[in-house]
Design a protein around this motif. Structure first.
Motif, PDB file in Angstrom:
ATOM      1  N   ALA A  66      55.625   7.821  63.392  1.00 34.04           N
ATOM      2  CA  ALA A  66      56.164   6.957  62.340  1.00 34.04           C
ATOM      3  C   ALA A  66      57.601   7.380  62.042  1.00 34.04           C
ATOM      4  CB  ALA A  66      55.306   7.050  61.084  1.00 34.04           C
ATOM      5  N   VAL A  67      58.511   6.430  62.064  1.00 35.83           N
ATOM      6  CA  VAL A  67      59.937   6.727  61.916  1.00 35.83           C
ATOM      7  C   VAL A  67      60.395   6.399  60.504  1.00 35.83           C
ATOM      8  CG1 VAL A  67      62.252   6.204  62.766  1.00 35.83           C
ATOM      9  CG2 VAL A  67      60.318   6.260  64.354  1.00 35.83           C
ATOM     10  N   TYR A  68      61.107   7.325  59.881  1.00 34.97           N
ATOM     11  CA  TYR A  68      61.649   7.086  58.542  1.00 34.97           C
ATOM     12  C   TYR A  68      62.731   6.011  58.596  1.00 34.97           C
ATOM     13  CZ  TYR A  68      64.120   7.865  54.164  1.00 34.97           C
ATOM     14  OH  TYR A  68      64.719   7.693  52.935  1.00 34.97           O
ATOM     15  N   ASP A  69      62.625   5.012  57.721  1.00 35.89           N
ATOM     16  CA  ASP A  69      63.613   3.927  57.728  1.00 35.89           C
ATOM     17  C   ASP A  69      64.141   3.619  56.336  1.00 35.89           C
ATOM     18  OD1 ASP A  69      61.390   2.777  56.652  1.00 35.89           O
ATOM     19  OD2 ASP A  69      61.244   1.137  58.095  1.00 35.89           O
ATOM     20  N   GLY A  70      64.110   4.611  55.465  1.00 31.93           N
ATOM     21  CA  GLY A  70      64.814   4.443  54.204  1.00 31.93           C
ATOM     22  C   GLY A  70      63.997   4.376  52.945  1.00 31.93           C
ATOM     23  N   GLY A  71      62.675   4.315  53.015  1.00 31.31           N
ATOM     24  CA  GLY A  71      61.897   4.227  51.786  1.00 31.31           C
ATOM     25  C   GLY A  71      60.452   4.602  51.996  1.00 31.31           C
ATOM     26  N   ALA A  72      59.728   4.728  50.888  1.00 29.96           N
ATOM     27  CA  ALA A  72      58.327   5.125  50.964  1.00 29.96           C
ATOM     28  C   ALA A  72      57.401   3.941  51.211  1.00 29.96           C
ATOM     29  CB  ALA A  72      57.914   5.829  49.671  1.00 29.96           C
ATOM     30  N   ILE A  73      57.842   2.720  50.852  1.00 32.53           N
ATOM     31  CA  ILE A  73      57.020   1.528  51.057  1.00 32.53           C
ATOM     32  C   ILE A  73      57.849   0.458  51.749  1.00 32.53           C
ATOM     33  CG2 ILE A  73      55.525   1.971  49.072  1.00 32.53           C
ATOM     34  CD1 ILE A  73      57.117  -0.091  47.506  1.00 32.53           C
ATOM     35  N   THR A  74      57.162  -0.475  52.388  1.00 30.58           N
ATOM     36  CA  THR A  74      57.857  -1.582  53.028  1.00 30.58           C
ATOM     37  C   THR A  74      58.289  -2.593  51.965  1.00 30.58           C
ATOM     38  OG1 THR A  74      55.784  -2.765  53.356  1.00 30.58           O
ATOM     39  CG2 THR A  74      56.517  -1.336  55.141  1.00 30.58           C
ATOM     40  N   PRO A  75      59.225  -3.482  52.289  1.00 36.08           N
ATOM     41  CA  PRO A  75      59.577  -4.542  51.326  1.00 36.08           C
ATOM     42  C   PRO A  75      58.338  -5.333  50.911  1.00 36.08           C
ATOM     43  CG  PRO A  75      61.157  -4.484  53.127  1.00 36.08           C
ATOM     44  CD  PRO A  75      60.042  -3.539  53.505  1.00 36.08           C
ATOM     45  N   THR A  76      58.260  -5.686  49.647  1.00 39.28           N
ATOM     46  CA  THR A  76      57.092  -6.396  49.139  1.00 39.28           C
ATOM     47  C   THR A  76      57.045  -7.822  49.674  1.00 39.28           C
ATOM     48  OG1 THR A  76      58.320  -7.099  47.175  1.00 39.28           O
ATOM     49  CG2 THR A  76      57.069  -5.055  47.015  1.00 39.28           C
ATOM     50  N   LEU A  77      55.823  -8.360  49.719  1.00 44.26           N
ATOM     51  CA  LEU A  77      55.630  -9.746  50.127  1.00 44.26           C
ATOM     52  C   LEU A  77      55.489 -10.596  48.872  1.00 44.26           C
ATOM     53  CD1 LEU A  77      53.008  -9.227  52.990  1.00 44.26           C
ATOM     54  CD2 LEU A  77      55.490  -9.453  53.193  1.00 44.26           C
ATOM     55  N   ALA A  78      56.428 -11.499  48.660  1.00 42.65           N
ATOM     56  CA  ALA A  78      56.385 -12.360  47.471  1.00 42.65           C
ATOM     57  C   ALA A  78      55.466 -13.540  47.758  1.00 42.65           C
ATOM     58  CB  ALA A  78      57.787 -12.832  47.116  1.00 42.65           C
ATOM     59  N   LEU A  79      54.205 -13.394  47.404  1.00 43.11           N
ATOM     60  CA  LEU A  79      53.210 -14.433  47.659  1.00 43.11           C
ATOM     61  C   LEU A  79      52.928 -15.303  46.445  1.00 43.11           C
ATOM     62  CD1 LEU A  79      50.586 -12.443  49.788  1.00 43.11           C
ATOM     63  CD2 LEU A  79      52.495 -13.856  50.581  1.00 43.11           C
ATOM     64  N   GLY A  80      53.399 -14.875  45.277  1.00 40.22           N
ATOM     65  CA  GLY A  80      53.126 -15.632  44.060  1.00 40.22           C
ATOM     66  C   GLY A  80      54.379 -15.815  43.225  1.00 40.22           C
ATOM     67  N   GLU A  81      54.185 -15.943  41.914  1.00 37.32           N
ATOM     68  CA  GLU A  81      55.284 -16.145  40.977  1.00 37.32           C
ATOM     69  C   GLU A  81      55.208 -15.089  39.877  1.00 37.32           C
ATOM     70  OE1 GLU A  81      57.739 -18.262  41.135  1.00 37.32           O
ATOM     71  OE2 GLU A  81      57.026 -19.314  42.932  1.00 37.32           O
ATOM     72  N   ILE A 181      38.082 -13.829  52.285  1.00 32.38           N
ATOM     73  CA  ILE A 181      39.141 -13.685  51.282  1.00 32.38           C
ATOM     74  C   ILE A 181      40.497 -13.685  51.973  1.00 32.38           C
ATOM     75  CG2 ILE A 181      40.177 -12.132  49.584  1.00 32.38           C
ATOM     76  CD1 ILE A 181      37.367 -11.207  48.877  1.00 32.38           C
ATOM     77  N   ASP A 182      41.336 -14.652  51.620  1.00 32.62           N
ATOM     78  CA  ASP A 182      42.689 -14.770  52.145  1.00 32.62           C
ATOM     79  C   ASP A 182      43.660 -14.474  50.997  1.00 32.62           C
ATOM     80  OD1 ASP A 182      45.216 -15.606  52.940  1.00 32.62           O
ATOM     81  OD2 ASP A 182      44.458 -17.279  54.115  1.00 32.62           O
ATOM     82  N   PRO A 183      44.519 -13.456  51.150  1.00 33.78           N
ATOM     83  CA  PRO A 183      45.441 -13.125  50.058  1.00 33.78           C
ATOM     84  C   PRO A 183      46.252 -14.318  49.554  1.00 33.78           C
ATOM     85  CG  PRO A 183      45.487 -11.406  51.715  1.00 33.78           C
ATOM     86  CD  PRO A 183      44.632 -12.510  52.274  1.00 33.78           C
ATOM     87  N   GLU A 184      46.672 -15.196  50.449  1.00 30.63           N
ATOM     88  CA  GLU A 184      47.466 -16.346  50.002  1.00 30.63           C
ATOM     89  C   GLU A 184      46.650 -17.265  49.101  1.00 30.63           C
ATOM     90  OE1 GLU A 184      49.431 -18.361  53.146  1.00 30.63           O
ATOM     91  OE2 GLU A 184      50.598 -16.602  53.766  1.00 30.63           O
ATOM     92  N   ASP A 185      45.357 -17.403  49.386  1.00 32.38           N
ATOM     93  CA  ASP A 185      44.490 -18.204  48.517  1.00 32.38           C
ATOM     94  C   ASP A 185      44.326 -17.534  47.158  1.00 32.38           C
ATOM     95  OD1 ASP A 185      44.154 -20.039  50.532  1.00 32.38           O
ATOM     96  OD2 ASP A 185      42.225 -19.230  51.206  1.00 32.38           O
ATOM     97  N   PHE A 187      46.497 -15.551  45.679  1.00 35.93           N
ATOM     98  CA  PHE A 187      47.745 -15.723  44.921  1.00 35.93           C
ATOM     99  C   PHE A 187      47.930 -17.156  44.448  1.00 35.93           C
ATOM    100  CE2 PHE A 187      48.855 -11.583  46.623  1.00 35.93           C
ATOM    101  CZ  PHE A 187      49.642 -11.042  45.617  1.00 35.93           C
ATOM    102  N   ALA A 188      47.371 -18.116  45.176  1.00 36.92           N
ATOM    103  CA  ALA A 188      47.456 -19.506  44.724  1.00 36.92           C
ATOM    104  C   ALA A 188      46.715 -19.696  43.408  1.00 36.92           C
ATOM    105  CB  ALA A 188      46.882 -20.431  45.795  1.00 36.92           C
ATOM    106  N   THR A 189      45.618 -18.948  43.247  1.00 33.04           N
ATOM    107  CA  THR A 189      44.837 -19.010  42.010  1.00 33.04           C
ATOM    108  C   THR A 189      45.395 -18.090  40.942  1.00 33.04           C
ATOM    109  OG1 THR A 189      42.855 -19.503  43.305  1.00 33.04           O
ATOM    110  CG2 THR A 189      42.512 -18.738  41.043  1.00 33.04           C
ATOM    111  N   ASN A 190      45.924 -16.947  41.364  1.00 33.05           N
ATOM    112  CA  ASN A 190      46.401 -15.913  40.441  1.00 33.05           C
ATOM    113  C   ASN A 190      47.838 -15.550  40.832  1.00 33.05           C
ATOM    114  OD1 ASN A 190      46.661 -13.769  38.687  1.00 33.05           O
ATOM    115  ND2 ASN A 190      44.961 -12.571  39.513  1.00 33.05           N
ATOM    116  N   PRO A 191      48.815 -16.403  40.503  1.00 32.39           N
ATOM    117  CA  PRO A 191      50.180 -16.262  41.040  1.00 32.39           C
ATOM    118  C   PRO A 191      50.908 -14.984  40.648  1.00 32.39           C
ATOM    119  CG  PRO A 191      49.828 -18.440  40.077  1.00 32.39           C
ATOM    120  CD  PRO A 191      48.665 -17.595  39.669  1.00 32.39           C
ATOM    121  N   SER A 192      50.591 -14.408  39.497  1.00 33.83           N
ATOM    122  CA  SER A 192      51.318 -13.219  39.057  1.00 33.83           C
ATOM    123  C   SER A 192      50.595 -11.921  39.414  1.00 33.83           C
ATOM    124  CB  SER A 192      51.563 -13.276  37.546  1.00 33.83           C
ATOM    125  OG  SER A 192      50.327 -13.334  36.843  1.00 33.83           O
ATOM    126  N   LEU A 193      49.627 -12.016  40.306  1.00 36.31           N
ATOM    127  CA  LEU A 193      48.867 -10.847  40.726  1.00 36.31           C
ATOM    128  C   LEU A 193      49.781  -9.814  41.398  1.00 36.31           C
ATOM    129  CD1 LEU A 193      46.058  -9.476  41.322  1.00 36.31           C
ATOM    130  CD2 LEU A 193      46.075 -10.736  43.491  1.00 36.31           C
TER     131      LEU A 193
END
Length: 292
Positions: A66-81, A181-185, A187-193
């Motif tokens: 695993a190669v260090y690329d600048g942070g502890a976590i990957t960029p977040t996925l904005a699936l909701g609001e 269970i699909d994460p996008e589904d 988030f469609a129900t719970n957008p601020s999750l």
């Protein structure tokens, strides 16, 4: 273990893992013996060993892959609001072992209302194997055992996801697909999750299919010490787990302050690279001060 062209970490904590060793070694090793396994591993290149292990669902890592690329976590996925909320979050803890329960446990200690959901047929193994450890991570949570093999159990789980402010998981994406269970589904129900997805190597793509535990993930991230003779040794027990639990809890609370609507990909191996780099930096600083 030393392979033909490098080092690998092999973790076989599940009883079924040993039954897969003949397939991994293509029939070279049939016994449940670490010494025999070491001799067989020594004849093969690291990439061959890792790719066959991934195919079989074994926790095998190339040391330092695993190669260090600048942070502890990957960029977040904005699936909701995002939606700013007051009060303290409601948390659904769907994790096992160490990193995930620690993350949710820290949120509980901070005042969050945390409910732990476990499979009735596959409960957290640490519940019986290390009961004191299990209690220390989960004592401030409500507990529910669900039968995921029934539609009622799956419906109750989905309801928990729909009503939570924060969900903490430690299963691979395929496990949720098997439950329908699909994460996008979700988030469609719970957008601020806020979905904290703790995995070995990442949530997306081929990385999301790999199995990992704290020791092998630490080795993948280079969170090790090297002897004078050039041998890698573990720094601690399953070290990637507690470090990842801390990072995940911090990320969850930052996302809560920001309003949520995100899936945060927290991978053990990636966090280990971050921690390894921090450790090297601290050693360099310490050496610089001690030489003055």
């Amino acid at each position: 273990m030393q392979a033909a062209d490098g080092w690998i970490a092999v973790n076989l904590p599940r009883a079924d893992d040993w039954t897969l060793i003949p397939a991994w070694m293509e029939g070279e090793v049939a016994a449940t013996d670490w010494h025999d396994l070491e001799r067989a591993v020594a004849d093969h290149p690291v990439l061959y060993l890792r790719e066959r292990a991934v195919m079989l669902g074994l926790a095998v890592a190339i040391v330092g892959e695993a190669v260090y690329d600048g942070g502890a976590i990957t960029p977040t996925l904005a699936l909701g609001e995002p939606r700013l909320r007051g009060g303290l979050p409601v948390v659904a803890d769907l994790t096992s072992l160490w990193a995930g329960p620690l993350c949710a446990g820290l949120l509980a200690r901070g005042g969050a209302k945390v409910t732990r959901y476990e499979s009735r047929h596959r409960p957290d193994t640490s519940r019986n194997a290390a009961p004191h450890f299990y209690r220390s991570l989960n004592q401030n949570k409500a507990h529910q055992l669900l039968d995921f093999q029934t539609s009622e159990g799956r419906d109750r789980l989905r309801k928990a996801l729909d009503q939570a402010d924060i969900v903490v998981t430690s299963a691979r994406p395929r496990a949720f697909a098997a439950l329908g269970i699909d994460p996008e589904d979700v988030f469609a129900t719970n957008p601020s999750l806020i979905w904290i997805a703790i995995t070995g190597y990442g949530w997306q793509g081929q990385a999301g299919q790999r199995v990992a535990f704290g020791d092998d993930a630490a080795a993948a991230g280079g969170l090790l010490r090297w002897t004078a003779g050039g041998e890698p040794h573990f720094l601690g027990d399953a070290l990637a787990d507690p470090v990842t639990g801390l990072v995940a809890a911090s990320a969850a609370m930052q996302a809560w302050r920001d309003g949520g609507g995100v899936l945060i990909d927290v991978a053990l191996a990636r966090v280990a690279t971050f921690a390894a780099r921090a450790r090297v930096y601290e050693e360099l600083i310490g050496n610089a001060y001690s030489s003055r």
